[in-house]
Design an enzyme around this catalytic site. Sequence first.
Site, PDB file in Angstrom:
ATOM      1  CG  ASP A 120      18.919  44.734 -40.346  1.00  0.00           C
ATOM      2  OD1 ASP A 120      17.846  45.342 -40.551  1.00  0.00           O
ATOM      3  OD2 ASP A 120      19.762  45.100 -39.516  1.00  0.00           O
ATOM      4  CG  ASP A 175      14.611  47.295 -39.488  1.00  0.00           C
ATOM      5  OD1 ASP A 175      14.548  46.707 -38.395  1.00  0.00           O
ATOM      6  OD2 ASP A 175      15.335  48.290 -39.672  1.00  0.00           O
ATOM      7  CD  GLU A 176      17.343  43.521 -36.315  1.00  0.00           C
ATOM      8  OE1 GLU A 176      18.349  42.805 -36.209  1.00  0.00           O
ATOM      9  OE2 GLU A 176      16.902  44.212 -35.386  1.00  0.00           O
TER      10      GLU A 176
END
Length: 382
Positions: free
Chosen positions: A9, A102-103
């Site tokens: 993350d 964003d993961e």
Amino acid sequence: MNRAIVHMDLDTFFVSCERLNHSELNGIPLIIGGGDRGVVASCSYEARKFGVRSAMPIRMALRLCPDAKVVKGDYENFSKMSHLVTEVIQDKVPLMEKASIDEFYLDLTGMDKFFGCYQWTKEIASAVKNETGLPISFALSNNKTVSKIGTGESKPEGKFQIRETEIQPFLNPLSVKKIPMVGDKTFQLLSRIGVRTIHTLSEMPVLVLQQMIGANGKELWKKANGIDENPVVPYSEKKSISSERTFATDSIDVLEIKRLISGMAEKLAYQLRQEKWLTSTVVIKIRYSNFDTETKQHKIAYTSADHTLSRVALELFNKVYTRRMRIRLVGLRFTDLVHGNHQMNLFEDTEEQMSLYQTMDYLKNRFGKDALGRASGYDFGK
């Protein structure tokens, strides 16, 4: 063979992207969002110390942290940096799932015999930082749920490994809110009967949980006990979604065509939210009766909110429809998609609009996607 699942993350992704380009923002309380009535899309750790959180109304955030600087954000740059990180990770792992902008989930099962999964993951995190400048945290365990919770507990720039024998001792003292599928309503429901920690939840009878929260009760119990068989889904980027209508008889009824476009935008936006996509480009297409075809597109901030997408689509139609000729076909396409967990545009929309979308989607999911819609998308004269 024991699975090796990593969750990665990017730390305060939007904030980090802005700070790469504007060093004067380093070290200060920073909020990414838009407008006095907007909500917080992301915030720095300096702002979080004052209680500021994502999805909080900007006004409330500034009451908690009056010295915070609010920046709207460069959404094209966010997309560019996300793609760059994706390329760095994808080039180094056998199986990757992009869970949001964003993961990432990585399946490194079997890789331990080559280099050691934990060491391999550290190398990947270092490559992301070196090649993009963005800080990233990760956790390694044997399933997606434990790894995701581990990443949250390790931030910022954390590196965490949770072995199989360590899973339950790690989970037990944590709040049930740490489980990804537990929202505010479920947490409040569990709190009312004294269930606030994962340990307490893990010892509840499955049937009781099913009676309380329905079919998801068993899944929640499994997660509380560190059980998650969900696979890492191979990453593939969806390029666009679209809808077209060819008229039985060529039309010059502009009001009817605009109603049709509004209806298309609403249905496509609902599809975006259900599949957890955000779009940044709206494309309108018309075909005249002589078969001449024209298109026009416009870049926007990432969103899946149909009131925004409908407005942009109608503005594009007004610009592209320049001949007073009959129209044979009209089409709407959303492209430049990113796979995300947000169900609407956190950058510009208000808290009231967020609640409205959640309610509308709930009703559509329960009674069908055509159960309700905006009046602008219907022709009440027919």
